[in-house]
Each structure stands twice: as structure tokens, then as C-alpha cells.
Design an enzyme around this catalytic site. Sequence first.
Site, PDB file in Angstrom:
ATOM      1  N   CYS B 219      10.593  22.216  58.756  1.00 14.00           N
ATOM      2  CA  CYS B 219       9.814  22.564  60.056  1.00 14.00           C
ATOM      3  C   CYS B 219       8.509  21.855  60.429  1.00 14.00           C
ATOM      4  CB  CYS B 219      10.498  23.708  61.269  1.00 14.00           C
ATOM      5  SG  CYS B 219       9.902  24.844  61.193  1.00 14.00           S
ATOM      6  N   CYS B 295      50.695  51.076  25.966  1.00 12.62           N
ATOM      7  CA  CYS B 295      50.346  50.979  24.798  1.00 12.62           C
ATOM      8  C   CYS B 295      49.220  50.329  24.106  1.00 12.62           C
ATOM      9  CB  CYS B 295      51.604  50.810  23.824  1.00 12.62           C
ATOM     10  SG  CYS B 295      51.611  50.631  22.500  1.00 12.62           S
ATOM     11  N   CYS B 328      40.603  56.217  14.767  1.00 13.05           N
ATOM     12  CA  CYS B 328      38.846  55.477  15.497  1.00 13.05           C
ATOM     13  C   CYS B 328      38.359  56.328  15.887  1.00 13.05           C
ATOM     14  CB  CYS B 328      38.945  54.263  15.784  1.00 13.05           C
ATOM     15  SG  CYS B 328      40.713  54.720  17.399  1.00 13.05           S
TER      16      CYS B 328
HETATM   17 ZN   LIG Z   1      41.456  52.629  16.634  1.00 12.15          ZN
HETATM   18 ZN   LIG Z   2      54.283  50.267  21.634  1.00 18.74          ZN
HETATM   19 ZN   LIG Z   3      11.252  26.303  61.716  1.00 20.64          ZN
END
Ligand SMILES: [Zn+2]
Ligand SMILES: [Zn+2]
Ligand SMILES: [Zn+2]
Lengths: 194, 584
Positions: B219, B295, B328
Amino acid sequence: MIDFGRVQKELQECSKDSQASGIKVSPKADNLARLVGTIPGPIGTPYEGGTFQIDITLPDAYPFQPPKMQFATKVWHPNISSQSGAICLDILKDQWSPALTLKTALLSIQALLSAPEPDDPQDAVVAQQYLKDYQTFVGTARYWTETFAKTSALGVEEKVQRLVEMGFLESLVRSTLDAVGGDENLALEKLCSA
Amino acid sequence: MDDYFSSEEEEEYCSDRDALDGLENDDPDYDWVPPKGPSTKVITKESLLCAQRGDLRRVMELLSLREHHARTLLIHHRWDVEKLLAVLVERGKACLFANAGVPLTEDQDLSLPRHSTSTVMCDICMEDIPGQITTRMDCSHCYCNDCWTEHFVVKINEGQSKRIKCMAHKCNAICDEAIVRDLVRRRHPDLANKFDRFLLESYIEDNKMVKWCPSTPHCGNAIRIEEDECCEVECSCGLQFCFSCLSEPHSPCSCLMWELWSKKCRDESETVNWITVHTKPCPKCHKPVEKNGGCNLVSCICGQAFCWLCGGATGRDHTWSNIAGHSCGRYKEDQEQKSERAKRDLYRYMHYHNRYKAHLDSFKLENKLRETIQEKVSVSEEKESALRDFTWVTNGLYRLFRSRRVLLYSYPFAFYMFGEELFTDEMTDEQREIKQHLFEDQQQQLEANVERLSKFLEEPFDEYDEKKVMDVRMHVINLSVVTDTLCRKMYECIETDLLGCLALGTHNIAPYKSKGIERAAALNAKADESDKYLPLDFGKAGASELDRPSGSGSLDDSGRPTKRARTEGLVGALIDLNVPAGGY
Ligand SMILES: [Zn+2]
Ligand SMILES: [Zn+2]
Ligand SMILES: [Zn+2]
Ligand SMILES: [Zn+2]
Ligand SMILES: [Zn+2]
Ligand SMILES: [Zn+2]
Ligand SMILES: [Zn+2]
């Protein structure tokens, strides 16, 4: 546009007292925008006895913008890159003034060889060595001067011959030697990287 | 909570301009006059000169300096006159001048002529030059005009107009702007205009208390504030913004919170996060596989079975606790913890974002309410009725906007205030919990009342009989007062109990203003005497593009209403400030 009138005058001025100062500036090609400067290594420093070549490129607005300068000769110094030859010097940057000349700039570089400023380093490795192990620094700097900055006593023809024996074309060898101002090591580097 | 009616409060709402603006946008006579002048000022192209001149004059008079030296000093001190005077007192005139590059001896140019009469050798071009085409600066360095010009051109193009140093080596003096302008104009009139613009704009660019309005398209205005940088302002173009960070107003979020939040909302990292929480790539075909049920043995459509915990390929037989031929070990725990944590963070973010988003949507919808409500008011006013005054409608609507806004930004605020990202070390979990309860209590009360207010305002009161209208009116007025009070209380809680307690972080927020963001008042631009003090030649500067509309009275992306820039008191040729030159 580069003020070529002024560049011409600078070259004349410089050649007048080059015997006394040892500082030379000569054009690389015929357009005056690319030049080679030569400074002798200052006496009493590890650079003594060496001759150092500096590539100079003039920007379009020269002298209102600083010239670009970097070492073509390899040099071991805290404020100069051991790899690229880039120089860390204020007058080549924001402290440039149009009232300075190529010769005054080269004189400043020569002064920088005498008085390194390891606190504002360009090459951190060299600066570290300079601060922590000054003796080794001096040794390396001197060795580099011997190896890269001593103009060999041999004449041009012998240099040409040796390079040709390495397997390069004679015409190429001659033009390359010309371009680097007769420095055999530099010429070899260029030929190898081409 | 029900004893909140007060007629005083109601009167206060008569000046609520935001709601009115929406309704009377096209009325050219409408002009909101603030009860007491707002401290924020709009600096337009016209008034920029005037704003600068005030500060320049002060310094010129105090130090009996010429204008360009005063400007050099002010630019050096970022237009902070007080700071400049402090340096003068503490360190003396010589130091003040030397640091800024102003020569101490002002009268030098009286003893030494600007131009020498004999031939001069110019050290730059190395030519002998007739003295009349050379120029001597205040520092007494003298070079030929061609060289000066070239030097100025290079510096202006490099964007260094504000501080062009003398050409002599190690001379710190700043070149006289009149000489720069004069020499440059002879050869590059465009560049001389640019130079003038740079100098003028320095007042904005280098000034802590002044900032460009961030509107796009721009502006052309800048806003000057008086004291507290942490405030929200409205430009005369209609754009409201946070003065500190220039983004949309976001109080009670701090600027940092708002920045983090906007980034978080923009990033898709949360979605990516969702995928890592809910899917895992198949070890054979690498397609993401979603887990269904508890599961931990999942199977991909390609037929490959794998362990959800470690992602490893497995056989198909399993018991409740393990999968045949597969273990694991420790990794299982880590993985589980990691994904639990990511899930928790994601849910937390979604909780706050959903509410934030809901209020944002309401805010946008309610903006449309402006139009329908205007119709309802017109219909009602036509009616033969004792009820003629419908200001309560616009007042209520305005209160709704105000409170909705506070509510909207209170969610990202809470997300960071009670999250782990910013204030982990600031409070214990216990303290955090107490504070969060305290805050959420207030937030919920506010939320409930805002929704009620919204509901009453949506009622088709134009179809109601007098008694029923009175009833709606009563509720709207009451709820307006309640939400205002609740907003104020919430800010009190934030400022004293939450942000006020922080030991490390500095999170300042723009304070709550019952009347909303104040529109900055025009800085009075009088054309008197300005030429005497500012020898700027604007003759060739392009006339402004002031008439260009900035938005066209519709909603912008963020749901804020935008208005056409008002054109006020345009006199004479103006410099075109539409494009801030700052980028150079
Ligand atoms: Zn695993
Ligand atoms: Zn299962
Ligand atoms: Zn302005
Ligand atoms: Zn000159
Ligand atoms: Zn000077
Ligand atoms: Zn902000
Ligand atoms: Zn698969």
C-alpha cells in the site's frame, strides 16, 4: 567500463621504478582486464628469495571497485589459501578506495607476507600451525618458497624442452608457459589439469 | 455470571468500527475518529518527508549542523534522536562526529572553494583537470567530477546510498548528499531519483520504531509506533498485523509461538508422522501396511508376514507372546516407546489443531454474517416500531469477532504453553497441570459464551415481534459484556500466572484491547517550509500509484476483511514509494 587510460598510466608508473621496488605488473592478454603482478618475497622472511606471481582481474567498474587478486604461485601463509591462492586482505574488499592502485595493492600484499595476521586467517590449517608451532611453520613456508617460488636459472628453451619430453605438444607448452609468466611448475600444473 | 449488564459498557461499543466498517465500506463519508488520538501513526508517501524533517530539524538546531550532516548522524544512530544525544553527552562531539563520518569543521567549505581555479591533478583518473570541473568534499579531498560521479554511481548501485564514503584511502567522511545528487543527476537522472528514495526510506529502513506495512500488493505506507514494540496495529489500508513479526495479529500467542505454530500447520511432517505411527513398510514389497488389531504379526497383501515391532520378515505361526523362529529382543521396547510417544504427540497436536481450526472456520463464517445482519437491521428499521436503535447488533457482532479471535489464538498458545517444546524446564509436571487447569477453565467459559453470543446474533430477529427482539437484544448485550470480561481475565491469567512466571523465555504478547486493534492515525503532512530544509528535487520522481487498490473489499486468505486503500490529501508530485528499495 574499466578506465583503461588509468590502467595504462598505472602500468607506466609501475615500470618506471620496478627496478627499485621489484614490483611488476604486466598484461596477460591484450585487453588489459587480466594482468599478472610479481612481487619479491620480503627479505628476512621465509619467503625471501622467492618470486610470487599474482593473478589480477579488473572488474568493469575499476578503479571504483577493487581488483580481484589471487596468488598464482603456491604459498604457505595464514592469510593466503594454500589451495586456491585466495588472499584475505581488507583493501581488496570493503576497504578498497579508488585512490589506491594495483601497485599499492601489491605492496600491501608484500607487507602481508612480512606480517601475517593469524587472527583473521584465510587458511585455518596454516594459521593454527603459525600460532602453535612457529618453527614448523617457518620450515614449511621456506620449503614451499624453494619449491614453487624460485625462478629456475634455466632458460625458456630448456623449460620447453623438458615439458615437451613429458609428452605435451610444443605449441601448447609455449602458450601455457607464456600465460603463467614462465613459471615451469605452474605451467606443468595447468598442462596436467587441461 | 449473570449480573453483568451495564449501560456504560454499552456506550463504549458505539465506537466499534470494525463491525461498522464491514457494513459501511462503500460510504465515502464514513470516517472513524478515535476518542483520543492513537499513538501509532501511518506514514504515507506524503508524510514521510515530514516525519523525517521533524527529527532532522531537532538535530540541526541542537548541534547547529547543516541538513546532510544531521542526516548522516541520524542514519548512523538509526534515527534514534535520544540515543544520539546520549552519545553526545557521554562521549563528546568529536567522537560522535568521527564515528558517523561527519567532519568536525563545518565552516571548511567557506574558506576553501568547492572548485579550485587552477588545474588539478586528479588522483583517481590520473589526469590534469581544469579546477572548475573538480569538486572538494567537506573532508577537503578533491577529485574530478567524472571520477566522483562514477564512484557515486557504483555505490548507489551497490545499495550504499545512505553512507557513501569519500574516495580517499582511509578517509571516513560521508559525501555531501547535495553534491552526490547534483553530480549523479547530470548523467543518470533515474539513479538520482533512486538515491533520493534511498535517503528518504532510510527513515523507515533504519528505524526501530517504523516498519513498512506488510500488505501485498504494497500500500506504500509505513507505521510508526511510540513506545512498545510488542503491539498489533492497523494500517490505513485496512491490514492488521503484529508490529514485531509482521505476520497477522496473533495475541495471546507470542511471536515465537505463532511462528512455530504456522510452521507446524504448514509442514506435512504431522501427516508423515501419522504414517509412521500407523503403517510400516513390508520387508518384501515395501508397500505401507496398516496394523489391524493388537496382533504384532501382520501380513501384507503380497503375502509376506512380518513382525510389527521390528519390521523383520517372519513365518506365519505365532502365539500371544512371540512369533515362531523370531525374536527381536530389546529393540522391541524402544520401538514401542518411540511409536507411543509419536502417537501421543500427534494426538496432542490434533486436539489443539482441531479446536483452532473450528474457531477459524467460525471466524470466517461469522464474517459473512456482517452482510446478512445488515439486511436484517435494514428490515427491522423499516418496521413501525418503538425499537429504532440497532447499534446493539453491530456492537454484539464486533464483540463476537474480538472474542472469537482471542479464542482462536488461545489454542496454539496453550499448545506451546503446556507442551514440552518451549517450557520443559520452566515448571514441574505438577505445576504445569495446575496451571493448565486454571487456563482451560477460563478458556472453556469464554468458549461457551462466545458460542451463545454467536447463536443469538444468528437469530432472525427481523421476523420477531417487539418483545422477542427485546429478549434477543438483552442476551446479546449481556453476552457481549461477559465475553469481554472473560477475555480480559484470560489475558490477566496469561500475563501474570503463565508468561509472567517464566524465568528464561521472554514471550511478550500484545495486550488485550477491548476495542480491538487501533487503526493508526495519519501523520499530519503539512507542506510548509519543507522545501527550505529539504532541498530534494522531486520534480522528476514518478507520481504515485496510490490509486491502485489493495484487495477489493473482500476477504483475503486468512478471512480478514481487506479494504480499498484510502487516498487522503494528495498534494503535488510525490516520490513513488510503492516498491520498498530495501532489497538492495
Ligand atoms: Zn521382531
Ligand atoms: Zn495373531
Ligand atoms: Zn498498509
Ligand atoms: Zn578524475
Ligand atoms: Zn575525504
Ligand atoms: Zn508477532
Ligand atoms: Zn508386501
